[in-house]
Structures are given as C-alpha cells and as structure tokens.
Motif scaffolding. Structure first.
Motif, PDB file in Angstrom:
ATOM      1  N   TYR A 106      -6.787   0.475   0.342  1.00 49.99           N
ATOM      2  CA  TYR A 106      -7.424  -0.097  -0.843  1.00 49.99           C
ATOM      3  C   TYR A 106      -8.867  -0.465  -0.489  1.00 49.99           C
ATOM      4  O   TYR A 106      -9.119  -1.110   0.541  1.00 49.99           O
ATOM      5  CB  TYR A 106      -6.692  -1.351  -1.312  1.00 49.99           C
ATOM      6  CG  TYR A 106      -7.465  -2.135  -2.346  1.00 49.99           C
ATOM      7  CD1 TYR A 106      -7.411  -1.786  -3.690  1.00 49.99           C
ATOM      8  CD2 TYR A 106      -8.285  -3.205  -1.974  1.00 49.99           C
ATOM      9  CE1 TYR A 106      -8.146  -2.478  -4.639  1.00 49.99           C
ATOM     10  CE2 TYR A 106      -9.025  -3.898  -2.918  1.00 49.99           C
ATOM     11  CZ  TYR A 106      -8.958  -3.537  -4.249  1.00 49.99           C
ATOM     12  OH  TYR A 106      -9.697  -4.223  -5.178  1.00 49.99           O
TER      13      TYR A 106
ATOM     14  N   LEU B 286       0.826  -1.197   0.000  1.00 45.46           N
ATOM     15  CA  LEU B 286       0.000   0.000   0.000  1.00 45.46           C
ATOM     16  C   LEU B 286       0.867   1.257   0.000  1.00 45.46           C
ATOM     17  O   LEU B 286       0.530   2.256  -0.642  1.00 45.46           O
ATOM     18  CB  LEU B 286      -0.936  -0.014   1.209  1.00 45.46           C
ATOM     19  CG  LEU B 286      -2.087  -1.021   1.133  1.00 45.46           C
ATOM     20  CD1 LEU B 286      -2.819  -1.106   2.461  1.00 45.46           C
ATOM     21  CD2 LEU B 286      -3.066  -0.666   0.012  1.00 45.46           C
TER      22      LEU B 286
ATOM     23  N   SER C 159      -6.637  -2.986   3.558  1.00 49.03           N
ATOM     24  CA  SER C 159      -7.215  -3.458   2.297  1.00 49.03           C
ATOM     25  C   SER C 159      -8.599  -4.017   2.577  1.00 49.03           C
ATOM     26  O   SER C 159      -8.753  -4.895   3.435  1.00 49.03           O
ATOM     27  CB  SER C 159      -6.340  -4.541   1.665  1.00 49.03           C
ATOM     28  OG  SER C 159      -5.128  -4.009   1.185  1.00 49.03           O
TER      29      SER C 159
ATOM     30  N   LEU D  98      -6.783   4.137  -5.062  1.00 50.84           N
ATOM     31  CA  LEU D  98      -6.997   2.762  -4.610  1.00 50.84           C
ATOM     32  C   LEU D  98      -8.425   2.498  -4.150  1.00 50.84           C
ATOM     33  O   LEU D  98      -8.725   1.395  -3.686  1.00 50.84           O
ATOM     34  CB  LEU D  98      -6.025   2.440  -3.465  1.00 50.84           C
ATOM     35  CG  LEU D  98      -4.534   2.561  -3.792  1.00 50.84           C
ATOM     36  CD1 LEU D  98      -3.701   2.273  -2.547  1.00 50.84           C
ATOM     37  CD2 LEU D  98      -4.152   1.626  -4.925  1.00 50.84           C
TER      38      LEU D  98
END
Length: 337
Positions: A261, A236, A278, A244
């Motif tokens: 993300y 990241l 994420s 993202l």
C-alpha cells in the motif's frame, strides 16, 4: 443496529506509537484499525448501522472528529462517550449507556477478524470466538451440542475449552445488557478493581438468555508491534487484487513487490519496497529496501534496510538496518556507508 466501540485504553504494549495517537488509529494497510473493525462488522451485518458509539479517554477533538468520520463511512451517526477511569470492560460499555438500546454490537478496538457468515440478528445473543492452540491466556466459553454457551472461564489453567472470546458481541436487547451492567456497578461486583463484562454475560445466561457462538475464520491481533505488523501483512494479502498505490504517489527507479500500500503524495526513489509494506501519505523513501513493515505518514527514510518494522509519523531515519519500532517525530541518523 448500533455498534459500541470501547477504546479508552492507553495502549501501553504499543508504545511508543500510542504516546501521540490512540492505538485504534494506527493504520493497517492504509486505514486505522478502528476503521477496519467497523467496516468489517458492517460487512457481516444484514441491517443498516444507525450509530457507532466510541468510548474514549482524553484523546482530543482531532481524534474525535476522525472517529465521527469512521462512523460516517458506513452511513452511521457517530457519537463520543468518555471513560475517565480504567474500571474494566463492563464499565467501559456502560459509559455508552445512551446507546444501549435495541440491537447492539459491542466490539473492542484491539482486534480484527475475517469471517464468511452473515450475522443472525434473530438470535438473543452471539459471542464471537476463535479456536486457539493455547486457551490459558484468554477468556473462553464452553458450549453444548447446539453451540449454546454454557459457561465463561477466564484464563483457564486446565483445558476446558479452546474457544477464545475475541472481543466482539451481539445483543438483541441492548436495554437488558444495560440493566445488567448497571447492576454490577450498583452492587459493586468487581474482579479486583474492575467491573467485567463476562460477569454481566453470566448473569444474563443464568436468567435464560441463550448466547450462541459465532466463529470467525481468522482472528487478527493488534496488541503489540509484532502482532500489528503481522496483521498489516494479512490485510495486504486480502487486498492484493486491488490497486493499492495512490495515483498521486511518485515511484522513480524503484521496484514495488506486491502486495504494497502506498498513500497519497508518497515518494519512492531508488528503492525496493515490499512485499507486505504500508507506506503512509506524504512519506518519502529513497535508496532503501523495506519489507514487511508499516511506515506511517510524512516520514523521511533514506539508505535504510528494514524488515518487520513499524515507523511512526514525521520520523526522519537514515542509514540503519534493523527490526525497529520508532514513534512519531523521532530523528535517527547513522552511517550510510
């Protein structure tokens, strides 16, 4: 150029996440580990990738189809080979013997890397290494003044070298590698119960093949939960200048602290997400604080406070604060007070 990716291992250190999917398909910053690996190799390779050969266990057609798509993403043909018994690294590579011709890269699918060089395909062989503070847990190489490898040592008890083999190799002559691997099997040359790739490399070196080292700038492990979360964090960081957050994601009354993300169709409500998180597609998070974690697809998180955590697919999790590792299809509910 061909890439062979042995990935038939059971991924025991990553359980419960590997009970339903193989470890190389666990996502890092929104893409499976094996996708990141193949993509990063393609970036340093000066020649087109013709084929990516995946050596798998009994993963099923859905997983195999995803691997074919990974190969297609770098413009290559994907092929599937099987290792039905855990007989070592040399045996795993030999299972893809039909792909062992011409220029070949062998890359084991439990490691990622960052590098700022272009692969010199004119060399006879290159073994990618990284300096480590404690080499006793790794296979290492010794080199001469020209950086040509002079020896291979597995988990040295005394300090011989700090150049650890990261599990990525280039061979100019794939046919020669195949013959050396076959020799180990035909003559039952094992260490314990397994045929080891380093024995084939040692034989090739003794017959005059000059292996050089290729040093990476960073070696990223995906061997267990903590290492995988840390690798997600580093990726990241690499990608933080990109957008993202998928355009179809819903972000309501929430704060995103980049880099984060967020996958397609994800929903974030009344939450603080990031940094270094994420969130997989279709996942919904509400009334929560999540930092430094991987949340996979189609999960539901409500009133949680997570850090250094890894949550699987189709998980329903409510009302706890922890450093967690939760596999797919789990249901956890605690107090929301």
């Amino acid at each position: 150029m061909k890439i062979i990716v042995p990935m038939a291992g059971m991924g025991k250190r990553m359980r419960p996440h590997t009970l339903t999917v193989p470890k190389p398909l666990i996502p890092i910053a929104g893409k499976p580990i094996v996708y990141r690996l193949v993509e990063d190799i393609a970036k340093v390779c000066p020649e087109p990738i013709e084929e990516v050969a995946f050596v798998v266990g009994s993963f099923g057609k859905e997983v195999e189809d995803r691997l074919i798509d990974v190969a297609a993403s770098v413009g290559a043909k994907g092929s599937i080979y099987y290792q039905n018994e855990p007989l070592g690294t040399a045996h795993a590579v030999l299972c893809a013997e039909e792909a062992l011709s011409g220029k070949v890269i062998v890359a084991f699918a439990d490691t990622l890397f960052r590098a700022d060089f272009t692969l010199d395909t004119g060399e006879e062989g290159i073994i990618w290494v990284q300096q480590v503070p404690d080499p006793s847990a790794f296979g290492v190489v010794t080199v001469n003044d020209q950086q040509i490898i002079t020896g291979f040592v597995e988990k040295p008890k005394q300090h011989i070298s700090d150049l650890a083999i990261i599990g990525i190799y280039y061979f100019k002559d794939g046919d020669n590698l195949r013959n050396e691997l076959q020799y180990l099997v035909d003559h039952d040359v094992r260490r314990g119960t397994e045929y080891q790739l380093t024995d084939a490399l040692e034989n090739m070196k003794n017959k005059g093949v000059a292996f050089k080292t290729g040093q990476v700038t960073e070696w990223l492990d995906c061997g267990n939960k903590n290492a995988t979360v840390a690798t997600n964090r580093r990726y990241l960081d690499y990608l933080q200048h990109q957008d993202l957050v998928d355009s179809s994601a819903v972000v309501e009354n929430s704060v995103i602290v980049p880099p984060v993300y967020v996958g397609a169709g994800a929903v974030l409500r009344n939450s603080v997400i990031g940094p270094h998180v994420s969130v997989g597609k279709g996942t919904r998070i509400s009334q929560s604080v999540v930092v430094n974690s991987i949340i996979q697809e189609n999960s539901l998180l409500r009133s949680v406070n997570l850090s250094n955590s890894m949550i699987g697919n189709f998980v329903e999790f409510q009302g706890n604060s922890s450093d967690l590792s939760i596999g797919d299809y789990a249901l956890l509910r605690g107090s929301t007070d």
